[in-house]
Design a protein around this motif. Structure first.
Motif, PDB file in Angstrom:
ATOM      1  N   SER A 171      38.127  41.321  44.428  1.00  0.00           N
ATOM      2  CA  SER A 171      36.553  41.285  44.645  1.00  0.00           C
ATOM      3  C   SER A 171      35.991  42.037  45.471  1.00  0.00           C
ATOM      4  O   SER A 171      36.098  41.899  46.137  1.00  0.00           O
ATOM      5  N   LEU A 172      35.055  43.297  44.639  1.00  0.00           N
ATOM      6  CA  LEU A 172      34.607  43.869  45.344  1.00  0.00           C
ATOM      7  C   LEU A 172      32.851  43.064  45.378  1.00  0.00           C
ATOM      8  O   LEU A 172      32.044  42.940  44.909  1.00  0.00           O
ATOM      9  N   HIS A 173      32.618  44.260  46.729  1.00  0.00           N
ATOM     10  CA  HIS A 173      31.197  42.755  47.554  1.00  0.00           C
ATOM     11  C   HIS A 173      30.402  44.415  46.100  1.00  0.00           C
ATOM     12  O   HIS A 173      28.861  44.820  47.362  1.00  0.00           O
ATOM     13  N   MET A 174      29.675  44.239  45.303  1.00  0.00           N
ATOM     14  CA  MET A 174      28.910  45.315  44.589  1.00  0.00           C
ATOM     15  C   MET A 174      28.831  44.200  43.138  1.00  0.00           C
ATOM     16  O   MET A 174      29.727  44.681  42.792  1.00  0.00           O
ATOM     17  N   GLY A 175      27.554  45.060  42.758  1.00  0.00           N
ATOM     18  CA  GLY A 175      27.004  44.330  41.533  1.00  0.00           C
ATOM     19  C   GLY A 175      25.726  44.572  40.976  1.00  0.00           C
ATOM     20  O   GLY A 175      25.006  45.714  41.545  1.00  0.00           O
ATOM     21  N   CYS A 176      25.412  44.598  39.703  1.00  0.00           N
ATOM     22  CA  CYS A 176      24.237  45.450  39.484  1.00  0.00           C
ATOM     23  C   CYS A 176      22.984  45.145  39.768  1.00  0.00           C
ATOM     24  O   CYS A 176      21.929  45.577  40.324  1.00  0.00           O
ATOM     25  N   VAL A 177      22.679  43.932  40.360  1.00  0.00           N
ATOM     26  CA  VAL A 177      21.996  43.301  41.172  1.00  0.00           C
ATOM     27  C   VAL A 177      21.286  43.700  42.352  1.00  0.00           C
ATOM     28  O   VAL A 177      20.746  44.035  42.675  1.00  0.00           O
ATOM     29  N   SER A 178      22.822  43.447  43.604  1.00  0.00           N
ATOM     30  CA  SER A 178      23.102  43.866  44.703  1.00  0.00           C
ATOM     31  C   SER A 178      22.319  45.611  44.753  1.00  0.00           C
ATOM     32  O   SER A 178      22.177  46.033  44.982  1.00  0.00           O
TER      33      SER A 178
END
Length: 507
Positions: A171-178
């Motif tokens: 699980s990586l700390h990046m997403g569409c919102v961030s």
């Protein structure tokens, strides 16, 4: 009947309908299904609302009041649909934003009341496992090795698996919102911002690239909002006949740059609600393609919520992944499994004797059994203070199937099975949960004392009774003379139990 005249509770009837709720960083989803013959799931309802929970985190990682209110209103609407479902038939899961939020505990109490069912926060790797399970149940069965990618609002889950089994999860700390917030401020989409976003995604991916590429896969499957929307846009614009390719992503990048701003995005297949975070999501997806050399990605309608449903049905069918996780953990730390089994057996007898009077459920019995299996796991670190070492391991390990809350309860039971036993130790738990966990801890402590001889000279248990806040333990006549060590231990427990306001009578 079990030995010594103790009885076993009848299991709760299996629910006819089940539901899963996904409290994502961008949107909330709920899926409702009917459990049919052979435990087949027939989906009967789906609900989705764009809540933008991740956008409500301030610089100090606190959820704003406005965001909380928006989320609670959504959950009240969801709650109307499932409020009458029996306990245990709804699994609601919080993900990346709630993992980060410092005031998540306060929010979850309000959220559970709004939904009418408890809500658990799950670790990133558990989220990845459930995503894979949802995808695996949504695509044709095969023996191929798959790479599954799920880009959420605040995290991206990467899984390599075969069949229904996730082999490697991240699980990586990046997403569409961030990424949209950090790389496309105020919605501006420029070539410079785009390069920064893709580079940031590739940097986040870098630690796993070698492991994932050497593992190999025959097929890549994407899931959830960003990827489903990307595939739909490419298809509706005629840039793909299905699936996602590097060529299609390049055309989409050019379209995003031509628009120049999220508010000016006007692409077939892209909703107005998704537009503000679309560039960030596509940048993450591009980073995945470039870093891992993906040539084509198919898409799946199944994701976290579907995986949570199938996992829930597995628990109902007593095919619980959590049992396997405990077994793996026990083997890893070379626990004395024979002693763990003796303690678990005695704890089960004690539990069956008092469960009705103490208002304990089948789920409570599971916690007690798991804690008995794990109570000596800290011995693999050091004998001195092993209950504390064990509690740390249990609370911080990646245990498939367990939520953060469940691991917190298990860790507390391991921590309090010996030595200090005071109400203060249970204060981190919600106030309504503390009495039940204290009682489970008391039963585990008694089981450990009664099995201190490790099978060499077992103390015969005659009966146990519970009345209000007092336990009365009855052993065979003359036991004090035969078991002086046990007598001393039990007298110490009488003193210790006062710390949690439980009386202990010996006969």
């Amino acid at each position: 009947m079990p030995p010594h005249g103790l009885y076993t509770m009848n299991p709760s009837p299996a629910p006819e309908s089940v539901a899963a709720v996904d409290l994502g960083s961008n949107s909330f989803h709920m899926i409702v299904a009917r459990v049919e013959a052979n435990h087949h799931l027939q989906v009967v309802d789906r609900l989705k609302e764009m809540v933008r929970l991740g956008g409500g985190l301030d610089e100090n990682k606190y959820l704003s009041g406005e965001t909380q209110q928006r989320a609670l209103e959504c959950l009240r609407r969801f709650g109307q649909r499932v409020r009458d479902f029996q306990p245990g038939a709804v699994r609601a899961l919080g993900t990346n934003t709630l993992r980060q939020a410092r005031n998540a505990g306060e929010f979850l109490e309000l959220a559970a009341d709004a939904l009418g069912h408890p809500i658990d926060i799950i670790a990133g790797r558990e989220e990845a496992r459930l995503v894979y399970l949802g995808v695996a149940h949504s695509v044709a069965a095969s023996g191929e090795r798959r790479l599954v990618v799920d880009i959420g609002g605040g995290s991206t889950e990467m899984i390599i698996g075969e069949g229904f089994e996730a082999r490697d999860t991240e699980s990586l700390h990046m997403g569409c919102v961030s990424v949209s917030q950090s790389c496309f401020p105020r919605g501006e989409i420029t070539a410079k911002n785009w390069r920064a976003a893709v580079t940031a995604a590739r940097q986040e991916l870098r630690p796993l690239v070698h492991r994932y590429t050497t593992a190999g896969w025959e097929r890549v499957i994407g899931a959830s909002g960003t990827i489903l929307t990307t595939e739909r846009v490419l298809r509706e614009l005629g840039w793909s006949e299905g699936g996602i390719t590097p060529a299609g992503l390049a055309k989409l990048r050019d379209a995003l740059l031509d628009a120049g701003h999220a508010e000016r995005l006007d692409l077939d297949g892209l909703s107005k609600e998704r537009a503000p975070v679309f560039a960030g999501g596509v940048a993450v997806l591009t980073g995945v393609f470039e870093a891992l050399g993906v040539a084509r990605m198919d898409v799946s309608s199944g994701a976290l919520r579907e995986g949570a449903l199938y996992d829930l049905v597995g628990r109902i069918r007593h095919e619980d992944i959590r049992d396997r996780s405990i077994g793996v953990f026990v083997n890893r730390y070379q626990v004395d499994t024979e002693q763990a089994a003796r303690v678990a057996g005695t704890a089960a007898q004690l539990f069956d004797a008092v469960a009705v009077n103490w208002g304990l459920s089948d789920e409570d019995g599971d916690y007690l059994r798991w804690a008995a299996q794990l109570h000596e796991i800290g011995q693999g670190v050091a004998h001195s203070g092993y209950h504390k070492h064990g509690a740390y391991l249990v609370e911080n390990a990646d245990l498939a199937g367990f939520s953060r809350h469940e691991q917190e309860v298990l860790a507390l039971l391991v921590r309090t099975h010996r030595r200090k036993f005071t109400a203060k130790l249970f204060e981190p738990l919600a106030s309504g949960l503390r009495p039940r966990v204290m009682r489970l801890a008391a039963l585990l402590r008694l089981a450990v004392v009664l099995q201190r001889g490790r099978g060499a000279d077992e103390v015969p248990l005659d009966s146990l009774a519970a009345a209000n806040g007092t336990l009365t333990l009855t052993l065979e006549k003359g036991w004090q003379d035969r078991y002086p060590l046990t007598q001393a231990d039990l007298k110490n427990e009488q003193k210790a139990f006062k710390g949690v306001n439980i009386g202990l009578g010996l006969e």
